[in-house]
Design a protein around this motif. Structure first.
Motif, PDB file in Angstrom:
ATOM      1  N   GLY A 149      89.465  93.209 -34.260  1.00 17.52           N
ATOM      2  CA  GLY A 149      88.057  93.947 -34.263  1.00 17.52           C
ATOM      3  C   GLY A 149      87.294  92.460 -33.922  1.00 17.52           C
ATOM      4  N   VAL A 173      82.849  98.494 -32.619  1.00 18.43           N
ATOM      5  CA  VAL A 173      83.532  97.354 -33.294  1.00 18.43           C
ATOM      6  C   VAL A 173      83.357  97.137 -34.760  1.00 18.43           C
ATOM      7  N   HIS A 174      84.176  96.933 -35.620  1.00 16.73           N
ATOM      8  CA  HIS A 174      84.221  96.487 -36.848  1.00 16.73           C
ATOM      9  C   HIS A 174      84.741  95.275 -37.067  1.00 16.73           C
ATOM     10  N   SER A 178      88.818  98.301 -34.439  1.00 13.86           N
ATOM     11  CA  SER A 178      87.875  98.676 -33.538  1.00 13.86           C
ATOM     12  C   SER A 178      88.308 100.362 -33.096  1.00 13.86           C
TER      13      SER A 178
END
Length: 309
Positions: A149, A173-174, A178
């Motif tokens: 991510g 996106v985290h 992702s």
């Protein structure tokens, strides 16, 4: 006493706040407002990122039994299957060695031609290895979640590949994971190039095809396309590097009543079972600035100021 004379209203102790219909209308309007605001302004993106980060340990624990079963299945693979895989690997290694020699020769010729024509060298494409954790929960989309991510440097819009071709593109996106939208999703489109003819077009995801596929739209009924043509990325969108395999044309329907053909394509990547993937940095983020042009602009700036005075 007749039943019609009975008082059917609830006692005062049960009358608390607005009616159920008022609450339903209020919360329905609030839900509609939040959905529209999230679509236009992404107001819930920080909440999604926080929830994804908080749920990551739970997801990891939930995946451990699956990985244990997969590991035990791989452990009990038969000897005959292992020998067959070894023979296939030797065959592929010999073929790759032959291709490596050809590629080296072509690279040298390409380098000489570029130096002769004064062209710049192709950009080196940074890549990052990742693992597919699970499919996204939305049944109406074709997306997967990978274990890299924002903390690992994944960028929004990055192409995602497997060993056979383009798998999809990073669409969310985290911090630790992702979301990757697959090429067979109806919302994804990729500019492609027909290797045989050099014609450019756009391939759209077509999830209605059994197993998932792609479709070439707005291609004329007399266009030069054949079954088996290989489609690669054209590189004109500033996202995908050119020359990556995307799909092969599997079926063509030419209709007399329509000016366009119906062209179905089969993806090259393993869209239904990919496990290990490569995340590629978008091409637009790799283009360097031209120092010569910057220096020339800086030198011309005082001259322009003097002429203005």
């Amino acid at each position: 006493m007749p039943l019609g004379t009975l008082d059917r209203s609830p006692p005062p102790i049960f009358k608390q706040g607005p009616s159920a219909l008022s609450k339903l209308m209020f919360f329905s309007a609030l839900s509609l407002f939040l959905m529209v605001a999230d679509t236009r302004f992404s107001i819930t993106q920080p909440v999604r990122a926080a929830l994804a980060t908080a749920l990551y340990p739970i997801q990891w624990l939930a995946l451990q039994p699956v990985r244990a079963v997969q590991g035990s299945g791989e452990y009990f693979t038969g000897l005959s299957q292992a020998n067959a895989n070894s023979e296939d690997a030797r065959r592929k290694l010999a073929l790759q060695s032959l291709r490596a020699g050809q590629v080296e020769q072509l690279s040298q010729e390409n380098s000489r031609l570029r130096k002769l024509l004064g062209l710049r060298e192709q950009l080196a494409t940074p890549v990052m290895a990742a693992e597919v954790l699970y499919d996204a929960a939305d049944p109406y989309t074709r997306k997967v979640i990978i274990d890299k991510g924002m903390a690992q440097g994944v960028e929004l819009g990055s192409p995602v590949l497997d060993e056979s071709g383009v798998l999809g593109q990073v669409t969310r996106v985290h911090p630790l994971v992702s979301e990757v939208t697959l090429v067979i999703d109806r919302d994804l489109a990729i500019p492609v190039l027909n290797v045989r003819t050099g014609a450019r077009s756009v391939a759209y995801g077509d999830p209605s095809t059994p197993g998932g596929g792609l479709e070439l739209r707005f291609m004329g009924s007399n266009s030069d396309v054949q079954q088996g043509d290989l489609l690669t990325t054209s590189g004109v969108d500033g996202v995908y590097p050119p020359g990556l395999p995307v799909a092969k044309i599997s079926r063509i329907e030419r209709r007399a009543e329509s000016a366009f053909s119906k062209i179905y394509c089969a993806p090259q990547a393993l869209v239904t079972g990919a496990r290990h993937v490569m995340v590629v940095k978008p091409v637009a983020g790799q283009i360097p600035t031209r120092p010569e042009a910057d220096a020339m602009d800086a030198a011309q700036a005082p001259a322009k100021k003097g002429s203005a005075k």
